[in-house]
Scaffold this motif. Structure first.
Motif, PDB file in Angstrom:
ATOM      1  N   SER A 211       2.799 -12.146 -44.512  1.00 34.09           N
ATOM      2  CA  SER A 211       3.792 -12.957 -43.807  1.00 34.09           C
ATOM      3  C   SER A 211       5.080 -12.203 -43.520  1.00 34.09           C
ATOM      4  N   LYS A 212       5.397 -11.206 -44.342  1.00 29.03           N
ATOM      5  CA  LYS A 212       6.685 -10.517 -44.205  1.00 29.03           C
ATOM      6  C   LYS A 212       6.563  -9.028 -43.942  1.00 29.03           C
ATOM      7  N   GLY A 213       5.356  -8.482 -44.028  1.00 35.17           N
ATOM      8  CA  GLY A 213       5.180  -7.055 -43.843  1.00 35.17           C
ATOM      9  C   GLY A 213       5.593  -6.283 -45.081  1.00 35.17           C
ATOM     10  N   TYR A 214       5.372  -4.992 -45.047  1.00 29.18           N
ATOM     11  CA  TYR A 214       5.780  -4.148 -46.168  1.00 29.18           C
ATOM     12  C   TYR A 214       7.294  -4.151 -46.310  1.00 29.18           C
ATOM     13  N   ASN A 215       7.721  -4.250 -47.561  1.00 28.35           N
ATOM     14  CA  ASN A 215       9.149  -4.275 -47.881  1.00 28.35           C
ATOM     15  C   ASN A 215       9.894  -5.377 -47.123  1.00 28.35           C
ATOM     16  N   ASP A 216       9.175  -6.461 -46.814  1.00 24.97           N
ATOM     17  CA  ASP A 216       9.764  -7.636 -46.169  1.00 24.97           C
ATOM     18  C   ASP A 216      10.489  -7.287 -44.872  1.00 24.97           C
ATOM     19  N   SER A 217       9.903  -6.385 -44.094  1.00 25.47           N
ATOM     20  CA  SER A 217      10.580  -5.844 -42.924  1.00 25.47           C
ATOM     21  C   SER A 217      10.342  -6.627 -41.636  1.00 25.47           C
ATOM     22  N   VAL A 218       9.454  -7.603 -41.648  1.00 26.57           N
ATOM     23  CA  VAL A 218       9.122  -8.333 -40.428  1.00 26.57           C
ATOM     24  C   VAL A 218      10.183  -9.386 -40.125  1.00 26.57           C
ATOM     25  N   THR A 219      10.623  -9.423 -38.889  1.00 30.48           N
ATOM     26  CA  THR A 219      11.633 -10.399 -38.469  1.00 30.48           C
ATOM     27  C   THR A 219      10.962 -11.727 -38.109  1.00 30.48           C
ATOM     28  N   LEU A 220      11.762 -12.773 -37.980  1.00 30.19           N
ATOM     29  CA  LEU A 220      11.239 -14.075 -37.570  1.00 30.19           C
ATOM     30  C   LEU A 220      10.597 -13.977 -36.196  1.00 30.19           C
ATOM     31  N   GLU A 221      11.207 -13.238 -35.304  1.00 27.38           N
ATOM     32  CA  GLU A 221      10.648 -13.078 -33.963  1.00 27.38           C
ATOM     33  C   GLU A 221       9.279 -12.407 -34.019  1.00 27.38           C
ATOM     34  N   GLN A 222       9.166 -11.370 -34.830  1.00 25.97           N
ATOM     35  CA  GLN A 222       7.880 -10.681 -34.958  1.00 25.97           C
ATOM     36  C   GLN A 222       6.823 -11.594 -35.577  1.00 25.97           C
ATOM     37  N   ARG A 223       7.222 -12.318 -36.608  1.00 21.07           N
ATOM     38  CA  ARG A 223       6.296 -13.254 -37.254  1.00 21.07           C
ATOM     39  C   ARG A 223       5.801 -14.298 -36.255  1.00 21.07           C
ATOM     40  N   THR A 224       6.714 -14.821 -35.461  1.00 21.52           N
ATOM     41  CA  THR A 224       6.356 -15.838 -34.474  1.00 21.52           C
ATOM     42  C   THR A 224       5.382 -15.284 -33.453  1.00 21.52           C
ATOM     43  N   GLN A 225       5.617 -14.068 -33.004  1.00 25.50           N
ATOM     44  CA  GLN A 225       4.720 -13.445 -32.028  1.00 25.50           C
ATOM     45  C   GLN A 225       3.321 -13.247 -32.613  1.00 25.50           C
ATOM     46  N   THR A 226       3.269 -12.844 -33.848  1.00 28.56           N
ATOM     47  CA  THR A 226       1.973 -12.656 -34.496  1.00 28.56           C
ATOM     48  C   THR A 226       1.237 -13.980 -34.636  1.00 28.56           C
ATOM     49  N   LEU A 227       1.947 -15.026 -35.029  1.00 26.59           N
ATOM     50  CA  LEU A 227       1.320 -16.340 -35.146  1.00 26.59           C
ATOM     51  C   LEU A 227       0.856 -16.856 -33.785  1.00 26.59           C
ATOM     52  N   GLU A 228       1.588 -16.521 -32.725  1.00 26.05           N
ATOM     53  CA  GLU A 228       1.141 -16.870 -31.371  1.00 26.05           C
ATOM     54  C   GLU A 228      -0.190 -16.188 -31.079  1.00 26.05           C
ATOM     55  N   GLN A 229      -0.284 -14.909 -31.421  1.00 26.39           N
ATOM     56  CA  GLN A 229      -1.528 -14.170 -31.184  1.00 26.39           C
ATOM     57  C   GLN A 229      -2.686 -14.765 -31.982  1.00 26.39           C
ATOM     58  N   LEU A 230      -2.436 -15.048 -33.247  1.00 24.49           N
ATOM     59  CA  LEU A 230      -3.490 -15.597 -34.095  1.00 24.49           C
ATOM     60  C   LEU A 230      -3.918 -16.985 -33.613  1.00 24.49           C
ATOM     61  N   SER A 231      -2.962 -17.766 -33.160  1.00 26.56           N
ATOM     62  CA  SER A 231      -3.277 -19.097 -32.652  1.00 26.56           C
ATOM     63  C   SER A 231      -4.140 -19.018 -31.392  1.00 26.56           C
ATOM     64  N   ARG A 320       4.812  -0.570 -55.510  1.00 25.09           N
ATOM     65  CA  ARG A 320       5.433  -0.818 -56.811  1.00 25.09           C
ATOM     66  C   ARG A 320       6.365  -2.030 -56.797  1.00 25.09           C
ATOM     67  N   TYR A 321       7.031  -2.264 -55.674  1.00 29.10           N
ATOM     68  CA  TYR A 321       8.004  -3.357 -55.614  1.00 29.10           C
ATOM     69  C   TYR A 321       7.357  -4.724 -55.818  1.00 29.10           C
ATOM     70  N   PHE A 322       6.055  -4.849 -55.526  1.00 27.25           N
ATOM     71  CA  PHE A 322       5.381  -6.129 -55.759  1.00 27.25           C
ATOM     72  C   PHE A 322       5.388  -6.480 -57.250  1.00 27.25           C
ATOM     73  N   SER A 323       5.046  -5.510 -58.072  1.00 25.48           N
ATOM     74  CA  SER A 323       5.042  -5.761 -59.521  1.00 25.48           C
ATOM     75  C   SER A 323       6.449  -5.965 -60.059  1.00 25.48           C
ATOM     76  N   GLU A 324       7.386  -5.206 -59.540  1.00 23.76           N
ATOM     77  CA  GLU A 324       8.753  -5.312 -60.055  1.00 23.76           C
ATOM     78  C   GLU A 324       9.366  -6.673 -59.754  1.00 23.76           C
ATOM     79  N   THR A 325       9.157  -7.177 -58.541  1.00 23.08           N
ATOM     80  CA  THR A 325       9.735  -8.482 -58.214  1.00 23.08           C
ATOM     81  C   THR A 325       8.973  -9.615 -58.886  1.00 23.08           C
TER      82      THR A 325
END
Length: 368
Positions: A211-231, A320-325
Motif C-alpha cells: 500500500s505504501k511502497g518501500y520505505n513508505d515512499s508512495v504518494t496518495l496520487e500514486q496509490r490512487t493511480q495504482t488502485l485505478e489500474q487494479l480496478s 530491516r525497517y519492517f522489524s524495527e517498526t
C-alpha cells in the motif's frame, strides 16, 4: 520475497496490458513473487479434498536422518485443503512442543520454511511447514493469489493440524514466520491465543509495502493511480473469465537494486529454485494486491502480549525497517536480534547466519 523496483516509479497510466502489468508490479509490489499457473491438480475451492502430492524428496535442502518426515493435509476455515510437511524428532516419546513454520511470501514448503522446520525438529520440536492457500501443492482456485485474511487463517489452520497430532502438547505451540509471513504470523498470533510464542525472521509487512511502497515512499496520487489500474483489471479478468498474471518474478534484465539481485540469486539458482514457488520465475495474479492495499495486518500487534515475540533481522537487509517498526509497536515481552553483516535472503538458508541456537533457546524457554 518480492520484486519491486522503486516503489515510486511504479505508477503509470494504462497504456497497454503489458505496460500496465509492469507498472502495477513495480509499485505494489515488492515483488510478490509468483508461482506460475497450477502447480498441482485440484478441483475448485468449493471441494478441496484431493491434492496431488509428490512422493519424492524435492526440497532445496538435504534430508536429515535425525527426523521423521511425512506429508499431511488439513483444511482451513474457508474449506481450502492445504498440503504440509510434518517433521518429528526421532527417538522422542510423549507429547512435545511444536512449531508452525511458514514463508517467505511466494515461496513453498520445499524452500526456507522446510529448512527451518527440519532444523528445529532436529532440535526436539515437532514442526509443520505448509504451502499457503492457492499455491504450491495446496488447494484453491485460481492459482497464485494471496489474501491477508485467508493467509492469516492458514496459520491458525496449521495450528489446528499440529494440535491434532498425538505427540503434540497443545499448550506448547509456537510459530515462526519468514519474510512476508513474518507479518502474517504476527497478525495470526494476535487473534489466535493458542499460540504461546512467535518469531518473525527477516520480516516484511506485506500490507504496508503493497500500500505504501518501500520505505513508505508512495504518494496518495500514486496509490490512487495504482488502485485505478487494479480496478480496471477486474473488468478485464471478468470479461476473460479468468485472472491475468503479473510478469515473471525474479528474472533480471540488468540495473536492478542489489536486493533484487539477492532474490534472484536465491529463487532462480540451484540454491533455492523450486518450480512450484511463485518467486521462482512464476507470478501472482495482477489483482492480488487489492486486498492488501487497505488492510494493515499489524494493527493489533500489542495484543500478542503477554506472549513473547522474537524479531530476527539482518544488519544490512533492505527490509530491516519492517522489524524495527514492528518491534517498536509491540508490547513486552519482545526482543529484536540483529545479525551482523546479514542481508535479507541470508536468513532464508545461510546456516552461518540463521540463529538456530537463539530460536531453540527462545522456544524452549517459552514453550516449557
Amino acid at each position: 520475497m518480492e520484486n519491486n523496483q522503486e516503489a515510486g516509479d511504479a505508477l503509470v497510466r494504462q497504456d497497454g496490458a503489458n505496460q500496465s502489468r509492469r507498472n502495477v508490479l513495480k509499485m505494489t509490489a515488492t515483488g510478490i513473487a509468483g508461482l506460475g499457473v497450477a502447480a498441482v491438480a485440484t478441483s475448485p475451492a468449493v471441494a478441496q479434498t484431493r491434492l496431488t502430492l509428490t512422493d519424492k524428496w524435492d526440497k532445496v535442502f538435504p534430508k536429515s536422518d535425525k527426523v521423521d518426515h511425512k506429508k499431511v493435509t488439513f483444511t482451513n476455515r474457508y474449506g481450502i485443503t492445504l498440503a504440509a510437511d510434518l517433521y518429528q524428532p526421532k527417538g522422542v516419546s510423549g507429547r512435545q512442543a511444536a512449531l508452525v513454520v511458514c514463508g517467505p511470501f511466494g515461496a513453498v514448503k520445499e524452500q526456507s520454511s522446510g529448512l527451518y522446520a527440519q532444523t528445529m525438529a532436529e532440535r526436539g520440536f515437532v514442526t509443520l511447514a505448509f504451502d499457503p492457500s492457492y499455491t504450491g501443492e495446496s488447494g484453491g482456485e485460481p492459482r497464485n493469489v494471496a489474501s491477508p485474511d485467508i493467509n492469516t487463517e492458514d496459520v491458525s489452520a496449521a495450528v489446528d493440524c499440529l494440535g491434532l497430532q498425538p505427540n503434540v502438547d497443545r499448550e506448547r505451540i509456537g510459530v515462526i514466520g519468514i519474510c512476508g509471513w513474518g507479518g502474517m504470523v504476527l497478525n495470526a498470533v494476535a487473534v489466535d491465543k493458542r499460540v504461546k510464542a512467535v518469531a518473525a525472521s527477516t520480516m516484511y509487512d506485506m500490507t504496508r509495502v503493497m500500500s505504501k511502497g518501500y520505505n513508505d515512499s508512495v504518494t496518495l496520487e500514486q496509490r490512487t493511480q495504482t488502485l485505478e489500474q487494479l480496478s480496471q483489471q477486474r473488468w478485464k479478468d471478468a470479461e476473460a473469465g479468468k485472472p491475468a498474471y503479473q510478469p515473471a518474478y525474479n528474472e533480471l534484465k540488468g540495473g536492478e537494486a542489489q536486493f533484487l539481485v539477492d532474490y534472484h540469486n536465491y529463487y532462480m539458482t540451484p540454491r533455492g529454485y523450486h518450480p512450484r514457488a511463485v518467486n521462482s520465475g512464476n507470478a501472482w495474479t495482477i489483482t492480488t494486491p487489492l486486498s492488501f492495499m487497505n488492510m494493515p495486518i499489524l494493527t493489533y500487534i500489542k495484543e500478542i502480549s503477554p506472549r513473547p515475540i522474537l524479531f530476527i533481522h539482518g544488519e544490512n537487509a533492505h527490509s530491516r525497517y519492517f522489524s524495527e517498526t514492528a518491534y517498536a509497536a509491540a508490547a513486552e515481552p519482545k526482543e529484536l536480534m540483529i545479525i551482523p553483516g546479514a542481508v535479507h535472503v541470508d536468513l532464508y538458508d545461510n546456516l552461518e547466519k540463521i540463529p538456530f541456537d537463539k530460536l531453540t533457546a527462545f522456544f524452549k524457554q517459552y514453550l516449557a
